[in-house]
Enzyme design. Structure first.
Site, PDB file in Angstrom:
ATOM      1  N   SER A  98       0.835  -1.203   0.000  1.00  0.00           N
ATOM      2  CA  SER A  98       0.000   0.000   0.000  1.00  0.00           C
ATOM      3  C   SER A  98       0.866   1.249   0.000  1.00  0.00           C
ATOM      4  O   SER A  98       1.617   1.495   0.949  1.00  0.00           O
ATOM      5  CB  SER A  98      -0.907   0.011   1.227  1.00  0.00           C
ATOM      6  OG  SER A  98      -1.462   1.301   1.358  1.00  0.00           O
TER       7      SER A  98
ATOM      8  N   HIS B 102      -1.218  -1.207  -4.226  1.00  0.00           N
ATOM      9  CA  HIS B 102      -2.503  -0.842  -3.631  1.00  0.00           C
ATOM     10  C   HIS B 102      -2.526   0.669  -3.416  1.00  0.00           C
ATOM     11  O   HIS B 102      -1.630   1.230  -2.781  1.00  0.00           O
ATOM     12  CB  HIS B 102      -2.664  -1.597  -2.307  1.00  0.00           C
ATOM     13  CG  HIS B 102      -3.979  -1.399  -1.646  1.00  0.00           C
ATOM     14  ND1 HIS B 102      -5.112  -2.103  -2.016  1.00  0.00           N
ATOM     15  CD2 HIS B 102      -4.356  -0.581  -0.623  1.00  0.00           C
ATOM     16  CE1 HIS B 102      -6.122  -1.736  -1.244  1.00  0.00           C
ATOM     17  NE2 HIS B 102      -5.698  -0.806  -0.400  1.00  0.00           N
TER      18      HIS B 102
ATOM     19  N   ASP C 201      -4.576   3.776  -1.955  1.00  0.00           N
ATOM     20  CA  ASP C 201      -5.629   4.175  -1.025  1.00  0.00           C
ATOM     21  C   ASP C 201      -6.050   5.617  -1.262  1.00  0.00           C
ATOM     22  O   ASP C 201      -5.303   6.548  -0.938  1.00  0.00           O
ATOM     23  CB  ASP C 201      -5.117   4.037   0.418  1.00  0.00           C
ATOM     24  CG  ASP C 201      -5.021   2.593   0.845  1.00  0.00           C
ATOM     25  OD1 ASP C 201      -6.017   1.866   0.704  1.00  0.00           O
ATOM     26  OD2 ASP C 201      -3.947   2.189   1.319  1.00  0.00           O
TER      27      ASP C 201
ATOM     28  N   MET D 206      -8.421   8.607  -0.238  1.00  0.00           N
ATOM     29  CA  MET D 206      -9.231   9.060   0.902  1.00  0.00           C
ATOM     30  C   MET D 206      -9.633  10.515   0.714  1.00  0.00           C
ATOM     31  O   MET D 206      -8.804  11.337   0.323  1.00  0.00           O
ATOM     32  CB  MET D 206      -8.431   8.940   2.195  1.00  0.00           C
ATOM     33  CG  MET D 206      -7.879   7.557   2.454  1.00  0.00           C
ATOM     34  SD  MET D 206      -6.934   7.575   3.979  1.00  0.00           S
ATOM     35  CE  MET D 206      -6.372   5.876   4.034  1.00  0.00           C
TER      36      MET D 206
ATOM     37  N   HIS E  56      -8.249   1.526  -4.241  1.00  0.00           N
ATOM     38  CA  HIS E  56      -9.193   1.369  -3.136  1.00  0.00           C
ATOM     39  C   HIS E  56      -9.784   2.736  -2.806  1.00  0.00           C
ATOM     40  O   HIS E  56      -9.122   3.570  -2.187  1.00  0.00           O
ATOM     41  CB  HIS E  56      -8.423   0.777  -1.939  1.00  0.00           C
ATOM     42  CG  HIS E  56      -9.238   0.623  -0.695  1.00  0.00           C
ATOM     43  ND1 HIS E  56      -8.663   0.377   0.532  1.00  0.00           N
ATOM     44  CD2 HIS E  56     -10.581   0.659  -0.476  1.00  0.00           C
ATOM     45  CE1 HIS E  56      -9.614   0.269   1.449  1.00  0.00           C
ATOM     46  NE2 HIS E  56     -10.785   0.451   0.867  1.00  0.00           N
TER      47      HIS E  56
ATOM     48  N   MET F  77     -11.822   5.099  -0.803  1.00  0.00           N
ATOM     49  CA  MET F  77     -12.484   5.347   0.488  1.00  0.00           C
ATOM     50  C   MET F  77     -13.047   6.760   0.398  1.00  0.00           C
ATOM     51  O   MET F  77     -12.541   7.700   1.032  1.00  0.00           O
ATOM     52  CB  MET F  77     -11.460   5.209   1.633  1.00  0.00           C
ATOM     53  CG  MET F  77     -11.104   3.772   1.913  1.00  0.00           C
ATOM     54  SD  MET F  77      -9.619   3.619   2.920  1.00  0.00           S
ATOM     55  CE  MET F  77      -8.395   3.722   1.641  1.00  0.00           C
TER      56      MET F  77
ATOM     57  N   MET G 113     -11.906  -5.254   5.034  1.00  0.00           N
ATOM     58  CA  MET G 113     -11.001  -4.401   5.814  1.00  0.00           C
ATOM     59  C   MET G 113     -10.714  -5.063   7.160  1.00  0.00           C
ATOM     60  O   MET G 113     -11.639  -5.451   7.876  1.00  0.00           O
ATOM     61  CB  MET G 113     -11.631  -3.019   6.057  1.00  0.00           C
ATOM     62  CG  MET G 113     -11.701  -2.108   4.845  1.00  0.00           C
ATOM     63  SD  MET G 113     -10.103  -1.716   4.106  1.00  0.00           S
ATOM     64  CE  MET G 113      -9.247  -0.925   5.488  1.00  0.00           C
TER      65      MET G 113
ATOM     66  N   ASP H  22      -6.973  -6.124   4.132  1.00  0.00           N
ATOM     67  CA  ASP H  22      -6.264  -4.845   4.109  1.00  0.00           C
ATOM     68  C   ASP H  22      -6.266  -4.200   5.491  1.00  0.00           C
ATOM     69  O   ASP H  22      -7.320  -3.872   6.017  1.00  0.00           O
ATOM     70  CB  ASP H  22      -6.978  -3.937   3.087  1.00  0.00           C
ATOM     71  CG  ASP H  22      -6.348  -2.562   2.955  1.00  0.00           C
ATOM     72  OD1 ASP H  22      -5.266  -2.335   3.508  1.00  0.00           O
ATOM     73  OD2 ASP H  22      -6.965  -1.709   2.274  1.00  0.00           O
TER      74      ASP H  22
HETATM   75  C1  DX5 Z   1      -6.351   1.847   5.487  1.00  0.00           C
HETATM   76  C2  DX5 Z   1      -5.874   1.472   4.107  1.00  0.00           C
HETATM   77  C3  DX5 Z   1      -4.818   0.423   4.080  1.00  0.00           C
HETATM   78  C4  DX5 Z   1      -3.556   0.812   4.787  1.00  0.00           C
HETATM   79  C5  DX5 Z   1      -2.759  -0.408   5.112  1.00  0.00           C
HETATM   80  O1  DX5 Z   1      -7.424   2.722   5.376  1.00  0.00           O
HETATM   81  O2  DX5 Z   1      -6.959   0.998   3.328  1.00  0.00           O
HETATM   82  O3  DX5 Z   1      -4.538   0.031   2.753  1.00  0.00           O
HETATM   83  O4  DX5 Z   1      -2.768   1.674   4.032  1.00  0.00           O
HETATM   84  O5  DX5 Z   1      -1.620  -0.020   5.813  1.00  0.00           O
HETATM   85  P1  DX5 Z   1      -1.001  -0.917   6.955  1.00  0.00           P
HETATM   86  O6  DX5 Z   1      -0.547  -2.178   6.311  1.00  0.00           O
HETATM   87  O7  DX5 Z   1       0.088  -0.081   7.488  1.00  0.00           O
HETATM   88  O8  DX5 Z   1      -2.105  -1.185   7.952  1.00  0.00           O
HETATM   89 ZN    ZN Z   2      -6.554   0.038   1.312  1.00  0.00          ZN
END
Ligand code: DX5
Ligand code: ZN
Length: 223
Positions: free
Chosen positions: A7, A32, A34, A36, A65, A67, A136, A174
């Site tokens: 990620s 991956h 993320d 947000m 991903h 969010m 998650m 994840d």
């Molecule tokens: C959290 C994300 C994850 C996160 C994982 O909201 O969706 O992908 O970056 O990071 P680690 O492995 O550090 O928990």
């Molecule tokens: Zn993620």
């Protein structure tokens, strides 16, 4: 086969090109990403602009991903930026099936994600419909949290259902995944592991990935 998805959230943003190359060299399958929005989750990360920039520098599969609230409003921009799959949150939309159809109409695979408090039953109807289910294992919003073990019961339930239906479902986990708990994830039926901190914050990502692959081989789904 186990897919490993570092990620980017845990990378050094001042050195993204090298950080990505480091993961690619270590044997990553996916990257991956993320996204947000500070609304669906209480944190802000990056958007399609950054993805467009990094797309030129790697052939890794871009696992996006989302969010974010209103994922359909932005999905097209992420497809154009170079996403290889778009995953949205079940909790972020009023009509998940319509959202899946709209994303698939963009000729891109579609995944659906559930946060820790959402039961597996919520996404059971989509087992034969989506390309991936993301369970998650922490509350979405931040990297570096600890895996919530109970979330793996949902992975097990989904894997059982997929097997019952004769479907080779991709189940991604994840949040908080590392070389020590990867075996619990694969044993529960996950075949895609996302890992941020445990891969980017180590000097030996190849070794960590190898341990994860060993875990998948030595601890397969138990039923
Ligand atoms: C959290 C994300 C994850 C996160 C994982 O909201 O969706 O992908 O970056 O990071 P680690 O492995 O550090 O928990
Ligand atoms: Zn993620």
């Amino acid at each position: 086969m186990l897919y490993i998805a570092p990620s980017l959230l845990a990378a050094d943003y001042a050195d993204l090109r090298n950080e990505i190359a480091r993961m690619e060299d270590a044997g990553a399958n996916y990257l991956h990403l993320d996204v947000m929005d500070g609304h669906f989750v209480p944190n802000i990360s990056f958007g399609p602009g950054l993805i467009t920039s990094i797309r030129k520098h790697t052939n890794l599969f871009f696992d996006v991903h989302l969010m974010i609230s209103e994922p359909l409003r932005y999905a097209e921009a992420f497809v154009k930026a170079g996403a290889d799959i778009i995953t949205f949150h079940y909790e972020s939309v009023a009509d998940p099936l319509a959202t899946i159809k709209a994303i698939k109409a963009m000729e891109i695979p579609c995944g659906i994600a559930i946060s820790p408090k959402t039961p597996a039953e919520a996404v059971m109807p989509f087992v034969g419909v989506v390309d991936m289910i993301l369970v998650m294992t922490v509350e979405p919003g931040f990297g570096g949290q600890s895996l919530i073990p109970e979330t793996l019961d949902k992975v097990r339930a989904l894997r059982r259902q997929a097997i019952k239906m004769g479907i080779d479902l991709n189940i991604e986990v994840d949040g908080g995944i590392n070389e020590d708990n990867a075996s619990y994830c694969t044993e529960a039926g996950a075949n895609i592991l996302v890992a941020g901190s445990s891969l980017f914050k180590t000097k030996r990502p190849r070794g960590v990935m190898q341990k994860m692959r060993d875990a998948a081989r030595e601890h397969p789904f138990l039923g």
